[in-house]
Motif scaffolding. Structure first.
Motif, PDB file in Angstrom:
ATOM      1  N   VAL A 107       0.518  -1.370  -0.047  1.00  0.00           N
ATOM      2  CA  VAL A 107       0.419   0.178   0.217  1.00  0.00           C
ATOM      3  C   VAL A 107       0.894   0.998  -0.257  1.00  0.00           C
ATOM      4  N   SER A 108       0.754   2.127  -0.814  1.00  0.00           N
ATOM      5  CA  SER A 108       1.437   3.136  -1.476  1.00  0.00           C
ATOM      6  C   SER A 108       0.777   4.862  -0.849  1.00  0.00           C
ATOM      7  N   ILE A 109       1.129   5.661  -0.332  1.00  0.00           N
ATOM      8  CA  ILE A 109       0.288   6.407   0.432  1.00  0.00           C
ATOM      9  C   ILE A 109       1.005   7.702   0.610  1.00  0.00           C
ATOM     10  N   GLN A 110      -0.192   8.879  -0.329  1.00  0.00           N
ATOM     11  CA  GLN A 110       0.514  10.029   0.055  1.00  0.00           C
ATOM     12  C   GLN A 110      -0.427  10.658   1.150  1.00  0.00           C
ATOM     13  N   ILE A 111       0.085  11.200   1.764  1.00  0.00           N
ATOM     14  CA  ILE A 111      -0.959  12.332   2.708  1.00  0.00           C
ATOM     15  C   ILE A 111      -0.877  13.396   2.735  1.00  0.00           C
ATOM     16  N   LEU A 112      -2.004  14.195   2.340  1.00  0.00           N
ATOM     17  CA  LEU A 112      -2.180  15.889   1.993  1.00  0.00           C
ATOM     18  C   LEU A 112      -3.615  15.971   3.064  1.00  0.00           C
ATOM     19  N   PRO A 113      -2.307  16.855   4.481  1.00  0.00           N
ATOM     20  CA  PRO A 113      -3.347  17.444   5.030  1.00  0.00           C
ATOM     21  C   PRO A 113      -3.509  18.537   4.864  1.00  0.00           C
ATOM     22  N   HIS A 114      -4.689  19.218   5.322  1.00  0.00           N
ATOM     23  CA  HIS A 114      -5.511  20.562   5.497  1.00  0.00           C
ATOM     24  C   HIS A 114      -4.591  20.749   6.885  1.00  0.00           C
ATOM     25  N   THR A 115      -3.530  21.583   6.548  1.00  0.00           N
ATOM     26  CA  THR A 115      -3.299  22.186   7.986  1.00  0.00           C
ATOM     27  C   THR A 115      -3.852  23.305   8.451  1.00  0.00           C
ATOM     28  N   VAL A 141       3.227  15.216   8.130  1.00  0.00           N
ATOM     29  CA  VAL A 141       3.923  13.525   7.535  1.00  0.00           C
ATOM     30  C   VAL A 141       5.159  13.506   8.025  1.00  0.00           C
ATOM     31  N   ASP A 142       5.693  13.779   9.028  1.00  0.00           N
ATOM     32  CA  ASP A 142       6.499  12.985   9.993  1.00  0.00           C
ATOM     33  C   ASP A 142       5.413  12.476  10.968  1.00  0.00           C
ATOM     34  N   ARG A 143       4.742  12.770  11.120  1.00  0.00           N
ATOM     35  CA  ARG A 143       4.038  11.844  12.888  1.00  0.00           C
ATOM     36  C   ARG A 143       3.275  10.880  11.264  1.00  0.00           C
ATOM     37  N   ALA A 144       2.568  10.911  10.230  1.00  0.00           N
ATOM     38  CA  ALA A 144       2.241  10.311   9.593  1.00  0.00           C
ATOM     39  C   ALA A 144       3.002   8.920   9.365  1.00  0.00           C
ATOM     40  N   ALA A 151      -4.797  10.900  12.648  1.00  0.00           N
ATOM     41  CA  ALA A 151      -4.125  11.571  14.014  1.00  0.00           C
ATOM     42  C   ALA A 151      -4.064  12.800  13.030  1.00  0.00           C
ATOM     43  N   MET A 152      -4.240  13.197  11.965  1.00  0.00           N
ATOM     44  CA  MET A 152      -4.512  14.603  11.564  1.00  0.00           C
ATOM     45  C   MET A 152      -5.251  15.296  11.383  1.00  0.00           C
ATOM     46  N   THR A 153      -6.370  14.532  12.069  1.00  0.00           N
ATOM     47  CA  THR A 153      -7.455  15.239  12.759  1.00  0.00           C
ATOM     48  C   THR A 153      -7.229  15.582  14.178  1.00  0.00           C
ATOM     49  N   GLU A 154      -6.421  14.603  14.692  1.00  0.00           N
ATOM     50  CA  GLU A 154      -6.680  15.351  15.852  1.00  0.00           C
ATOM     51  C   GLU A 154      -5.692  15.809  16.318  1.00  0.00           C
ATOM     52  N   MET A 155      -4.273  15.910  15.594  1.00  0.00           N
ATOM     53  CA  MET A 155      -3.424  17.625  15.632  1.00  0.00           C
ATOM     54  C   MET A 155      -3.903  18.749  14.976  1.00  0.00           C
ATOM     55  N   GLY A 156      -4.971  18.733  15.111  1.00  0.00           N
ATOM     56  CA  GLY A 156      -5.892  20.125  14.319  1.00  0.00           C
ATOM     57  C   GLY A 156      -5.947  20.209  12.850  1.00  0.00           C
ATOM     58  N   CYS A 157      -5.888  19.358  12.275  1.00  0.00           N
ATOM     59  CA  CYS A 157      -6.388  19.500  10.897  1.00  0.00           C
ATOM     60  C   CYS A 157      -7.745  19.290  10.179  1.00  0.00           C
ATOM     61  N   PRO A 158      -8.380  20.257   9.755  1.00  0.00           N
ATOM     62  CA  PRO A 158     -10.018  20.670   9.485  1.00  0.00           C
ATOM     63  C   PRO A 158     -10.318  18.861   8.417  1.00  0.00           C
ATOM     64  N   SER A 159      -9.016  18.134   7.964  1.00  0.00           N
ATOM     65  CA  SER A 159      -9.337  17.534   7.121  1.00  0.00           C
ATOM     66  C   SER A 159      -8.253  16.946   5.912  1.00  0.00           C
ATOM     67  N   VAL A 160      -8.248  15.361   5.817  1.00  0.00           N
ATOM     68  CA  VAL A 160      -7.162  15.170   5.126  1.00  0.00           C
ATOM     69  C   VAL A 160      -7.608  14.332   4.345  1.00  0.00           C
ATOM     70  N   ILE A 161      -6.910  14.084   2.973  1.00  0.00           N
ATOM     71  CA  ILE A 161      -6.933  13.528   2.077  1.00  0.00           C
ATOM     72  C   ILE A 161      -5.805  13.267   1.490  1.00  0.00           C
ATOM     73  N   SER A 162      -5.989  11.572   1.517  1.00  0.00           N
ATOM     74  CA  SER A 162      -5.171  10.189   1.084  1.00  0.00           C
ATOM     75  C   SER A 162      -5.460  10.146   0.036  1.00  0.00           C
ATOM     76  N   GLN A 163      -4.447   9.717  -0.869  1.00  0.00           N
ATOM     77  CA  GLN A 163      -3.909   9.261  -2.040  1.00  0.00           C
ATOM     78  C   GLN A 163      -3.158   7.714  -2.129  1.00  0.00           C
ATOM     79  N   VAL A 164      -3.664   7.293  -2.124  1.00  0.00           N
ATOM     80  CA  VAL A 164      -3.794   5.601  -2.039  1.00  0.00           C
ATOM     81  C   VAL A 164      -3.773   4.394  -2.785  1.00  0.00           C
ATOM     82  N   LYS A 165      -2.609   3.695  -3.035  1.00  0.00           N
ATOM     83  CA  LYS A 165      -2.523   3.065  -4.187  1.00  0.00           C
ATOM     84  C   LYS A 165      -2.433   1.497  -3.572  1.00  0.00           C
TER      85      LYS A 165
END
Length: 100
Positions: free
Chosen positions: A6-14, A24-27, A64-78
């Protein structure tokens, strides 16, 4: 035996447009804590293991992204899935030992 990659690119709305690097470091820390083999690349990180367990890691990363205060996150997964077969980063990359 691993049956998936599983490859993931995480794009948090910071919050307030903050840098995504700490997020990204937390992810990546979540992936490390999962104990699965992984490989960080410039635009995504690939994990190796059982599909269900890897998808749970993706869920944990999103939460974890929402716990860090991001209102949303997009994850592109393969997903590369072998069912009863073995999925291996080493096998797929054996022709490219130096990443070239």
């Amino acid at each position: 035996m691993a049956n998936a990659l599983v490859s993931i690119q995480i794009l948090p709305h910071t919050p307030d447009g903050a840098s995504v690097i700490p997020y990204v470091d937390r992810a990546i820390d979540i992936i490390k804590a999962a104990g699965v083999p992984y490989r960080v690349a410039p635009l995504e990180t690939t994990m190796e293991g059982e599909l269900g367990a890897l998808l749970d890691v993706v869920r944990q990363m999103s939460e974890a992204m929402t716990e860090m205060g991001c209102p949303s996150v997009i994850s592109q997964v393969k997903i590369y899935y072998r069912g009863q077969g073995e999925a291996s980063m080493a096998k797929l990359l054996e022709k490219y030992p130096d990443g070239q």
